[in-house]
Structure formats: structure tokens, C-alpha cells
Scaffold this motif. Structure first.
Motif, PDB file in Angstrom:
ATOM      1  N   ARG A  14     -15.359  -5.000  -0.677  1.00 26.09           N
ATOM      2  CA  ARG A  14     -16.143  -3.805  -1.061  1.00 26.09           C
ATOM      3  C   ARG A  14     -15.891  -2.671  -0.112  1.00 26.09           C
ATOM      4  O   ARG A  14     -15.645  -1.414  -0.513  1.00 26.09           O
ATOM      5  N   GLU A  15     -15.780  -3.129   1.400  1.00 22.89           N
ATOM      6  CA  GLU A  15     -15.470  -1.727   2.153  1.00 22.89           C
ATOM      7  C   GLU A  15     -14.100  -1.505   2.043  1.00 22.89           C
ATOM      8  O   GLU A  15     -13.578   0.007   2.205  1.00 22.89           O
ATOM      9  N   PHE A  16     -13.099  -2.344   1.756  1.00 25.66           N
ATOM     10  CA  PHE A  16     -11.596  -1.727   1.507  1.00 25.66           C
ATOM     11  C   PHE A  16     -11.553  -0.963   0.473  1.00 25.66           C
ATOM     12  O   PHE A  16     -10.963   0.338   0.393  1.00 25.66           O
ATOM     13  N   MET A  17     -12.232  -1.293  -0.883  1.00 26.21           N
ATOM     14  CA  MET A  17     -12.364  -0.484  -1.942  1.00 26.21           C
ATOM     15  C   MET A  17     -12.838   0.734  -1.708  1.00 26.21           C
ATOM     16  O   MET A  17     -12.649   1.957  -1.996  1.00 26.21           O
ATOM     17  N   HIS A  18     -14.034   0.826  -0.880  1.00 28.42           N
ATOM     18  CA  HIS A  18     -14.752   2.146  -0.754  1.00 28.42           C
ATOM     19  C   HIS A  18     -13.829   3.014   0.174  1.00 28.42           C
ATOM     20  O   HIS A  18     -13.756   4.105   0.146  1.00 28.42           O
ATOM     21  N   GLU A  19     -12.961   2.486   1.168  1.00 28.50           N
ATOM     22  CA  GLU A  19     -12.313   3.180   2.285  1.00 28.50           C
ATOM     23  C   GLU A  19     -11.131   3.879   1.149  1.00 28.50           C
ATOM     24  O   GLU A  19     -10.683   5.159   1.570  1.00 28.50           O
ATOM     25  N   TYR A  20     -10.538   3.112   0.098  1.00 32.92           N
ATOM     26  CA  TYR A  20      -9.800   3.674  -0.874  1.00 32.92           C
ATOM     27  C   TYR A  20     -10.083   4.831  -1.419  1.00 32.92           C
ATOM     28  O   TYR A  20      -9.556   5.910  -1.668  1.00 32.92           O
ATOM     29  N   TYR A  21     -11.376   4.774  -2.082  1.00 33.71           N
ATOM     30  CA  TYR A  21     -11.930   5.695  -2.766  1.00 33.71           C
ATOM     31  C   TYR A  21     -12.207   6.943  -2.046  1.00 33.71           C
ATOM     32  O   TYR A  21     -12.357   8.057  -2.521  1.00 33.71           O
ATOM     33  N   LEU A  22     -12.589   6.938  -0.660  1.00 32.21           N
ATOM     34  CA  LEU A  22     -12.550   7.883   0.246  1.00 32.21           C
ATOM     35  C   LEU A  22     -11.428   8.639   0.576  1.00 32.21           C
ATOM     36  O   LEU A  22     -11.531   9.671   1.088  1.00 32.21           O
ATOM     37  N   GLN A  23     -10.463   8.353   0.380  1.00 33.39           N
ATOM     38  CA  GLN A  23      -8.990   8.857   0.659  1.00 33.39           C
ATOM     39  C   GLN A  23      -8.719   9.862  -0.363  1.00 33.39           C
ATOM     40  O   GLN A  23      -8.988   9.957  -1.599  1.00 33.39           O
ATOM     41  N   HIS A  25      -7.381  12.846  -3.017  1.00 36.49           N
ATOM     42  CA  HIS A  25      -6.455  12.541  -4.099  1.00 36.49           C
ATOM     43  C   HIS A  25      -5.164  13.159  -3.689  1.00 36.49           C
ATOM     44  O   HIS A  25      -5.111  13.979  -2.931  1.00 36.49           O
ATOM     45  N   GLY A  26      -4.205  12.204  -3.884  1.00 35.07           N
ATOM     46  CA  GLY A  26      -2.826  12.378  -3.725  1.00 35.07           C
ATOM     47  C   GLY A  26      -2.290  11.602  -2.439  1.00 35.07           C
ATOM     48  O   GLY A  26      -1.269  11.293  -2.309  1.00 35.07           O
ATOM     49  N   THR A  27      -3.208  11.099  -1.759  1.00 30.90           N
ATOM     50  CA  THR A  27      -2.901  10.203  -0.488  1.00 30.90           C
ATOM     51  C   THR A  27      -3.182   9.012  -0.778  1.00 30.90           C
ATOM     52  O   THR A  27      -2.919   8.227   0.115  1.00 30.90           O
ATOM     53  N   ARG A  28      -3.786   8.432  -1.865  1.00 28.98           N
ATOM     54  CA  ARG A  28      -4.277   7.051  -1.718  1.00 28.98           C
ATOM     55  C   ARG A  28      -3.255   6.031  -1.908  1.00 28.98           C
ATOM     56  O   ARG A  28      -3.129   4.941  -1.433  1.00 28.98           O
ATOM     57  N   LEU A  32      -2.621   3.163   0.388  1.00 34.73           N
ATOM     58  CA  LEU A  32      -2.535   1.738  -0.031  1.00 34.73           C
ATOM     59  C   LEU A  32      -1.270   1.053   0.675  1.00 34.73           C
ATOM     60  O   LEU A  32      -1.283   0.024   0.728  1.00 34.73           O
ATOM     61  N   ALA A  33      -0.266   1.688   0.725  1.00 36.34           N
ATOM     62  CA  ALA A  33       1.156   1.164   1.033  1.00 36.34           C
ATOM     63  C   ALA A  33       1.022   0.887   2.495  1.00 36.34           C
ATOM     64  O   ALA A  33       1.805  -0.045   3.001  1.00 36.34           O
ATOM     65  N   SER A  34       0.236   1.557   3.446  1.00 33.03           N
ATOM     66  CA  SER A  34       0.094   1.268   4.640  1.00 33.03           C
ATOM     67  C   SER A  34      -0.748   0.059   4.962  1.00 33.03           C
ATOM     68  O   SER A  34      -0.803  -0.372   6.497  1.00 33.03           O
ATOM     69  N   THR A  35      -1.245  -0.663   4.053  1.00 30.98           N
ATOM     70  CA  THR A  35      -2.526  -1.652   4.338  1.00 30.98           C
ATOM     71  C   THR A  35      -1.605  -2.958   3.943  1.00 30.98           C
ATOM     72  O   THR A  35      -0.547  -2.859   3.199  1.00 30.98           O
TER      73      THR A  35
END
Length: 134
Positions: A14-23, A25-28, A32-35
Motif C-alpha cells: 500500500r505504501e509503495f503504491m501510495h508513493e507511486y501515485y505521489l510522483q 505526472h511524467g516521472t512515474r 518505478l524503474a529505479s525501484t
């Protein structure tokens, strides 16, 4: 269909997905590639979180056009942010209450210490045995 969590807990997902959505737009995609999470695992987790049952590790079967839209995902993230803000406010409130109780406890401890010091018996006075005649 159960999903392999790759050693992550539900809260970590849940926290990972939350961090993803906080990125922004255009940098997600770059984020994601850096994880260490693969695209395939990310898509499965996203479906499990948004459409399925993350607590039991289930995602729904593929039904074609039932995928959530960006608007639905955005609404999900806004609800999650609102929930997190409420949680932070509650934690802050409880921390203030704990501090208040600790201060009260400290003051009571000092007061009890002072009372013990004041209640120490005085040394006995010597009694005079001589009686005065009047």
C-alpha cells in the motif's frame, strides 16, 4: 487468483503504491524503474489494490473493460491521502495527550516527594519532669 507479494507485506505494498501515485505526472515510469519492483509485479499489485482484495492477496479475473480509469485511480489516491491526513492528525492529537499526561505524572511525582519530605517526623523534645509549684 492469489498474488505473490515477493516478500512484501500488505502495508508495504500500500505504501509503495501510495508513493507511486505521489510522483509527478511524467516521472512515474522513471521512478518505478529505479525501484526493485518489476513492471509485471507492479501491475499485479495495482490490480490487487484497486480492484481486488489486498488483505487476502486476490485480484479479480480479467473481464476486459473493467479496468479502472485514471479518474477512478485518482479518486482512490485522494481517498487514501484523506485517510492518511486523518491518521496523522489523530496521531498528533494522541502524542499531545501523552505529553500532557507525562507532564502531569512528573508534577505528581514531585508533589509526592515534597509531601514525604514534609511528613518526616521531627526529633522528639525532651520532656521536663520538674513541676512548678504555684
Amino acid at each position: 487468483m492469489p498474488v505473490d507479494n515477493k516478500g512484501f507485506t500488505r502495508e508495504e505494498i500500500r505504501e509503495f503504491m501510495h508513493e507511486y501515485y505521489l510522483q509527478p505526472h511524467g516521472t512515474r515510469k522513471e521512478w518505478l524503474a529505479s525501484t526493485p519492483i518489476s513492471d509485471w509485479t507492479f501491475r499485479r499489485w495495482r490490480k490487487m489494490l484497486v480492484q481486488g482484495d489486498i488483505d487476502r492477496g486476490l485480484i479479480p479475473r480479467e473481464h476486459g473493460g473493467m479496468a479502472p480509469t485514471n479518474r477512478e485511480l485518482s479518486a482512490f489516491e485522494k481517498a487514501r491521502s484523506k485517510e492518511m491526513a486523518a491518521h496523522r492528525a489523530e496521531v498528533e492529537k494522541l502524542q499531545k495527550r501523552v505529553q500532557e499526561l507525562e507532564d502531569t505524572n512528573s508534577a505528581l511525582g514531585k508533589a509526592i516527594g515534597l509531601l514525604h519530605e514534609l511528613s518526616v517526623p521531627e526529633p522528639d523534645t525532651t520532656q521536663t519532669s520538674a513541676q512548678k509549684d504555684s
